[in-house]
Design a protein around this motif. Structure first.
Motif, PDB file in Angstrom:
ATOM      1  N   HIS A 140       0.892  -1.129   0.102  1.00 50.80           N
ATOM      2  CA  HIS A 140      -0.013   0.167   0.035  1.00 50.80           C
ATOM      3  C   HIS A 140       0.832   1.340   0.072  1.00 50.80           C
ATOM      4  O   HIS A 140       0.588   2.391   0.637  1.00 50.80           O
ATOM      5  N   CYS A 172       0.795   6.510  -6.749  1.00 51.45           N
ATOM      6  CA  CYS A 172       0.056   7.552  -6.297  1.00 51.45           C
ATOM      7  C   CYS A 172      -0.473   8.464  -7.785  1.00 51.45           C
ATOM      8  O   CYS A 172       0.169   8.169  -8.805  1.00 51.45           O
ATOM      9  N   TRP A 206       4.861  13.260   6.625  1.00 50.10           N
ATOM     10  CA  TRP A 206       4.866  11.789   6.686  1.00 50.10           C
ATOM     11  C   TRP A 206       5.907  11.177   7.650  1.00 50.10           C
ATOM     12  O   TRP A 206       5.764  10.375   8.598  1.00 50.10           O
ATOM     13  N   GLU A 214      -0.342   4.996   1.155  1.00 49.75           N
ATOM     14  CA  GLU A 214      -1.485   4.944   0.616  1.00 49.75           C
ATOM     15  C   GLU A 214      -2.588   5.508   1.954  1.00 49.75           C
ATOM     16  O   GLU A 214      -3.482   6.210   1.921  1.00 49.75           O
ATOM     17  N   ALA A 215      -2.173   5.076   3.227  1.00 44.34           N
ATOM     18  CA  ALA A 215      -2.711   5.123   4.479  1.00 44.34           C
ATOM     19  C   ALA A 215      -3.431   6.696   4.708  1.00 44.34           C
ATOM     20  O   ALA A 215      -4.128   6.839   5.522  1.00 44.34           O
ATOM     21  N   VAL A 216      -2.200   7.578   4.095  1.00 46.05           N
ATOM     22  CA  VAL A 216      -2.508   9.031   4.495  1.00 46.05           C
ATOM     23  C   VAL A 216      -3.498   9.667   3.386  1.00 46.05           C
ATOM     24  O   VAL A 216      -3.642  11.049   3.776  1.00 46.05           O
ATOM     25  N   PHE A 217      -3.776   9.003   2.435  1.00 46.31           N
ATOM     26  CA  PHE A 217      -4.512   9.455   1.328  1.00 46.31           C
ATOM     27  C   PHE A 217      -6.144   9.101   1.577  1.00 46.31           C
ATOM     28  O   PHE A 217      -6.361   8.129   2.264  1.00 46.31           O
ATOM     29  N   ASN A 218      -6.975   9.890   0.827  1.00 49.24           N
ATOM     30  CA  ASN A 218      -8.471   9.529   1.252  1.00 49.24           C
ATOM     31  C   ASN A 218      -8.987   8.806  -0.032  1.00 49.24           C
ATOM     32  O   ASN A 218     -10.184   8.847  -0.303  1.00 49.24           O
ATOM     33  N   PHE A 219      -8.253   8.270  -0.634  1.00 49.89           N
ATOM     34  CA  PHE A 219      -8.771   7.535  -1.997  1.00 49.89           C
ATOM     35  C   PHE A 219      -7.463   6.433  -2.304  1.00 49.89           C
ATOM     36  O   PHE A 219      -6.300   6.625  -1.967  1.00 49.89           O
TER      37      PHE A 219
END
Ligand SMILES: [Zn+2]
Length: 133
Positions: free
Chosen positions: A14, A53, A126, A23-28
């Motif tokens: 991810h 990304c 991050w 990916e965990a810090v994105f909202n999609f």
């Protein structure tokens, strides 16, 4: 969403396989990217896919090579399936910059704008939150 997303995302941990964004810090969800673009004969085989990304996928587009200023040549872009990230890139702890260690690494950093100010701002956050590297 690409039906192969679950497998590709799991294999990538991810993370974007170019800039290593989490990916965990994105909202999609991140995107399934064709390393060899379909427009150049690339297939949907998982060996030709990676997780990217939005920033990296847009900037890579249908490219497979980019100019490396130091060697003065077009060189292949980083290929997440065949190459190890750590062999081509390193992260500067202080600045959050990704440095290319090879011609491929340098060309990939430049063409994907891995050190764009928006990338650096996010990456430093991050790092502070321990989501990166
Ligand atoms: Zn990325």
């Amino acid at each position: 969403m690409n039906p192969l997303y679950p497998n590709v995302a799991r294999r990538a941990g991810h993370r974007c396989e170019y800039c290593r964004a989490p990916e965990a810090v994105f909202n999609f969800p991140f995107e399934v990217e064709h390393i060899l673009p379909k427009s150049r004969g690339g297939t949907d085989d998982e060996a030709n896919l990676c997780l990217a990304c939005r920033s990296c996928n847009l900037r890579k587009s249908d490219r497979i090579v980019a100019f490396d200023e130091r060697s003065g040549e077009d060189v292949p872009l980083f290929q997440p399936r065949d190459q190890r990230w750590d062999d081509h890139f390193r992260v500067e702890d202080e600045s959050g910059e990704i440095q290319g260690l090879t011609a491929t690494g340098r060309a990939t950093v430049r063409i994907l704008e891995l050190n764009h100010p928006l990338q650096l701002t996010a990456r430093l956050l991050w790092i502070r939150l321990q989501f990166f590297p």
